[in-house]
Design an enzyme around this catalytic site. Structure first.
Site, PDB file in Angstrom:
ATOM      1  N   HIS A 131       0.865  -1.180   0.000  1.00 22.65           N
ATOM      2  CA  HIS A 131       0.000   0.000   0.000  1.00 22.65           C
ATOM      3  C   HIS A 131       0.899   1.226   0.000  1.00 22.65           C
ATOM      4  O   HIS A 131       1.923   1.266   0.687  1.00 22.65           O
ATOM      5  CB  HIS A 131      -0.884  -0.005   1.253  1.00 22.65           C
ATOM      6  CG  HIS A 131      -1.415   1.347   1.623  1.00 22.65           C
ATOM      7  ND1 HIS A 131      -0.867   2.116   2.637  1.00 22.65           N
ATOM      8  CD2 HIS A 131      -2.434   2.078   1.107  1.00 22.65           C
ATOM      9  CE1 HIS A 131      -1.533   3.248   2.731  1.00 22.65           C
ATOM     10  NE2 HIS A 131      -2.481   3.260   1.816  1.00 22.65           N
ATOM     11  N   TYR A 190       0.213   9.091  -0.828  1.00 23.82           N
ATOM     12  CA  TYR A 190       0.746  10.413  -0.480  1.00 23.82           C
ATOM     13  C   TYR A 190      -0.287  11.450  -0.899  1.00 23.82           C
ATOM     14  O   TYR A 190      -0.833  11.379  -2.003  1.00 23.82           O
ATOM     15  CB  TYR A 190       2.096  10.672  -1.158  1.00 23.82           C
ATOM     16  CG  TYR A 190       3.179   9.766  -0.627  1.00 23.82           C
ATOM     17  CD1 TYR A 190       3.720   9.976   0.642  1.00 23.82           C
ATOM     18  CD2 TYR A 190       3.630   8.675  -1.365  1.00 23.82           C
ATOM     19  CE1 TYR A 190       4.688   9.122   1.153  1.00 23.82           C
ATOM     20  CE2 TYR A 190       4.600   7.822  -0.863  1.00 23.82           C
ATOM     21  CZ  TYR A 190       5.120   8.055   0.398  1.00 23.82           C
ATOM     22  OH  TYR A 190       6.071   7.202   0.908  1.00 23.82           O
ATOM     23  N   ARG A 191      -0.556  12.403  -0.015  1.00 22.07           N
ATOM     24  CA  ARG A 191      -1.667  13.325  -0.248  1.00 22.07           C
ATOM     25  C   ARG A 191      -1.357  14.711   0.328  1.00 22.07           C
ATOM     26  O   ARG A 191      -0.504  14.862   1.206  1.00 22.07           O
ATOM     27  CB  ARG A 191      -2.946  12.773   0.380  1.00 22.07           C
ATOM     28  CG  ARG A 191      -2.797  12.490   1.871  1.00 22.07           C
ATOM     29  CD  ARG A 191      -3.927  11.623   2.418  1.00 22.07           C
ATOM     30  NE  ARG A 191      -3.726  11.324   3.832  1.00 22.07           N
ATOM     31  CZ  ARG A 191      -2.981  10.312   4.275  1.00 22.07           C
ATOM     32  NH1 ARG A 191      -2.368   9.503   3.426  1.00 22.07           N
ATOM     33  NH2 ARG A 191      -2.854  10.102   5.572  1.00 22.07           N
ATOM     34  N   ARG A 201     -16.109   8.875  -5.075  1.00 20.32           N
ATOM     35  CA  ARG A 201     -16.344   7.706  -5.915  1.00 20.32           C
ATOM     36  C   ARG A 201     -16.055   6.438  -5.118  1.00 20.32           C
ATOM     37  O   ARG A 201     -14.914   6.132  -4.792  1.00 20.32           O
ATOM     38  CB  ARG A 201     -15.450   7.767  -7.155  1.00 20.32           C
ATOM     39  CG  ARG A 201     -15.793   6.728  -8.193  1.00 20.32           C
ATOM     40  CD  ARG A 201     -15.124   7.075  -9.512  1.00 20.32           C
ATOM     41  NE  ARG A 201     -15.552   6.173 -10.566  1.00 20.32           N
ATOM     42  CZ  ARG A 201     -14.927   5.032 -10.864  1.00 20.32           C
ATOM     43  NH1 ARG A 201     -13.869   4.662 -10.167  1.00 20.32           N
ATOM     44  NH2 ARG A 201     -15.361   4.275 -11.855  1.00 20.32           N
ATOM     45  N   VAL A 202     -17.102   5.694  -4.835  1.00 20.71           N
ATOM     46  CA  VAL A 202     -16.985   4.513  -3.981  1.00 20.71           C
ATOM     47  C   VAL A 202     -16.059   3.474  -4.605  1.00 20.71           C
ATOM     48  O   VAL A 202     -15.269   2.831  -3.902  1.00 20.71           O
ATOM     49  CB  VAL A 202     -18.381   3.917  -3.689  1.00 20.71           C
ATOM     50  CG1 VAL A 202     -18.259   2.605  -2.932  1.00 20.71           C
ATOM     51  CG2 VAL A 202     -19.224   4.910  -2.902  1.00 20.71           C
ATOM     52  N   GLU A 203     -16.135   3.282  -5.919  1.00 19.35           N
ATOM     53  CA  GLU A 203     -15.284   2.290  -6.574  1.00 19.35           C
ATOM     54  C   GLU A 203     -13.808   2.574  -6.324  1.00 19.35           C
ATOM     55  O   GLU A 203     -13.019   1.656  -6.093  1.00 19.35           O
ATOM     56  CB  GLU A 203     -15.563   2.259  -8.083  1.00 19.35           C
ATOM     57  CG  GLU A 203     -16.824   1.520  -8.469  1.00 19.35           C
ATOM     58  CD  GLU A 203     -16.781   0.050  -8.081  1.00 19.35           C
ATOM     59  OE1 GLU A 203     -15.756  -0.616  -8.341  1.00 19.35           O
ATOM     60  OE2 GLU A 203     -17.768  -0.435  -7.497  1.00 19.35           O
ATOM     61  N   SER A 204     -13.434   3.840  -6.373  1.00 16.61           N
ATOM     62  CA  SER A 204     -12.030   4.198  -6.152  1.00 16.61           C
ATOM     63  C   SER A 204     -11.645   4.049  -4.686  1.00 16.61           C
ATOM     64  O   SER A 204     -10.537   3.623  -4.363  1.00 16.61           O
ATOM     65  CB  SER A 204     -11.772   5.632  -6.627  1.00 16.61           C
ATOM     66  OG  SER A 204     -11.989   5.746  -8.013  1.00 16.61           O
TER      67      SER A 204
END
Length: 328
Positions: free
Chosen positions: A131, A134-135, A287-290
């Site tokens: 995993h 970075y944000r 976006r739930v998928e992401s």
């Protein structure tokens, strides 16, 4: 022809966005180089809310069972509920006041957030899940002046079977990246990682750690951005080397079953404890998928399962129940 603009003169948010888009391309190309399938791009927008992103997804390869490298760049209004949940860690984060009444406004706080989030689940039980995230996050007052900002992120390793040399390599290269900035950072971020990726109800960590930091604004933002870039640069040389060592090793159905049990632990952490998952699901237009891209394709829960004493499976639990030091 005008001279090109020095990127360092751009706002930090624009520099960070450029960095994560560049690293998304580098990482996906690097991972594709050791698999038989390619990533496919899924571009999305937030509809009436601001921003969007690109999810690069790989699935059903010979090396990687499932993985995603997602870039998101979103902006808009942070709800009062989200502000309340986050303000304990950020004293400058607050709801603006109505100039007429002096009461907090109800339409939230303007925000910008961008980041790269990645989880890779290999096919082979001897190759570890990884995993990386970075944000950057910032908020503004109603008049457009900055209110608060911070960086967060890290990279960690979650093996089903423990290989000492893999853990040492992953930790050493990330320590080397941080040591360029301050030798005190790796011990701090390593401990932070062990504490953050802890499954309280299991009394064990999710994996063998790495580095992690959040709400980080203690240095000049330009310096932190360079630190983030150096940490990005440590990832492929460590993880690709590890996967190349393990991806073609023979394995048994029993080892696959243990891998599925360990991935069950991964699911538990991500859905119950992970702050990024919780923030994403609270954000309007997300976006739930992401957000749920991190979940493995297969996971298992066997009732009251315990590995045999002295087994390789039990050896992994010795490390997840008592985190160890990997480098000097």
């Amino acid at each position: 022809m005008p001279a090109p603009q020095d990127p360092r003169n751009l706002p930090i948010r624009q520099q960070m966005e450029a960095l994560i888009r560049r690293k998304q391309a580098e990482i996906t190309q690097g991972l594709e180089s050791i698999d038989t399938v390619k990533f496919h791009a899924d571009t999305w927008t937030r509809g009436n809310d601001g921003g969007g992103g690109t999810s690069m997804v790989i699935q059903d390869g010979t090396t990687f069972e499932k993985g995603g490298v997602n870039v998101s760049v979103v902006y808009g209004q942070l709800s009062p509920a989200a502000v309340s949940a986050m303000k304990a860690d950020h004293k400058n984060l607050r709801l603006p006041e109505d100039p007429k009444t002096g009461l907090p406004v109800t339409d939230g706080v303007k925000f910008f957030a961008c980041g790269l989030s990645m989880v890779i689940h290999p096919v082979n039980p001897h190759a570890p899940t990884t995993h990386l995230n970075y944000r950057y996050f910032e908020t503004w007052n109603q008049d457009g002046t900055p209110q608060t900002w911070w960086f967060g992120g890290g990279a960690d390793l979650t093996p089903s079977y423990l290989y000492e040399e893999d853990g040492q390599l992953f930790h050493q290269l990330h320590k080397d990246a941080l040591d360029k900035h301050d030798t005190a950072l790796y011990p701090r971020f390593k401990k932070w990682c062990d504490e953050y990726f802890y499954i309280t109800h299991r009394k064990e960590t999710r994996g063998i750690g790495g580095i992690f930091f959040d709400d980080y604004d203690e240095r000049d933002p330009q310096e932190i951005l360079k630190m983030v870039e150096d940490c990005f640069d440590a990832f492929l040389p460590s993880y690709l080397t590890i996967v190349k060592r393990r991806k073609d090793m023979p394995y048994t159905k029993e080892e696959q079953q243990w891998q599925a049990i360990r991935r069950g632990r991964y699911v538990e952490f991500n859905l119950i404890y992970d702050r990024g998952t919780q923030f994403g699901l609270r954000t309007p237009g997300s976006r739930v998928e992401s957000i749920l891209m991190s979940l493995p394709e297969h996971a298992s829960w066997l009732y009251n399962h315990h590995p045999a004493p002295g087994s390789r499976e039990a050896k992994l639990l010795e490390v997840t129940t008592k985190p160890r030091e990997w480098v000097k």
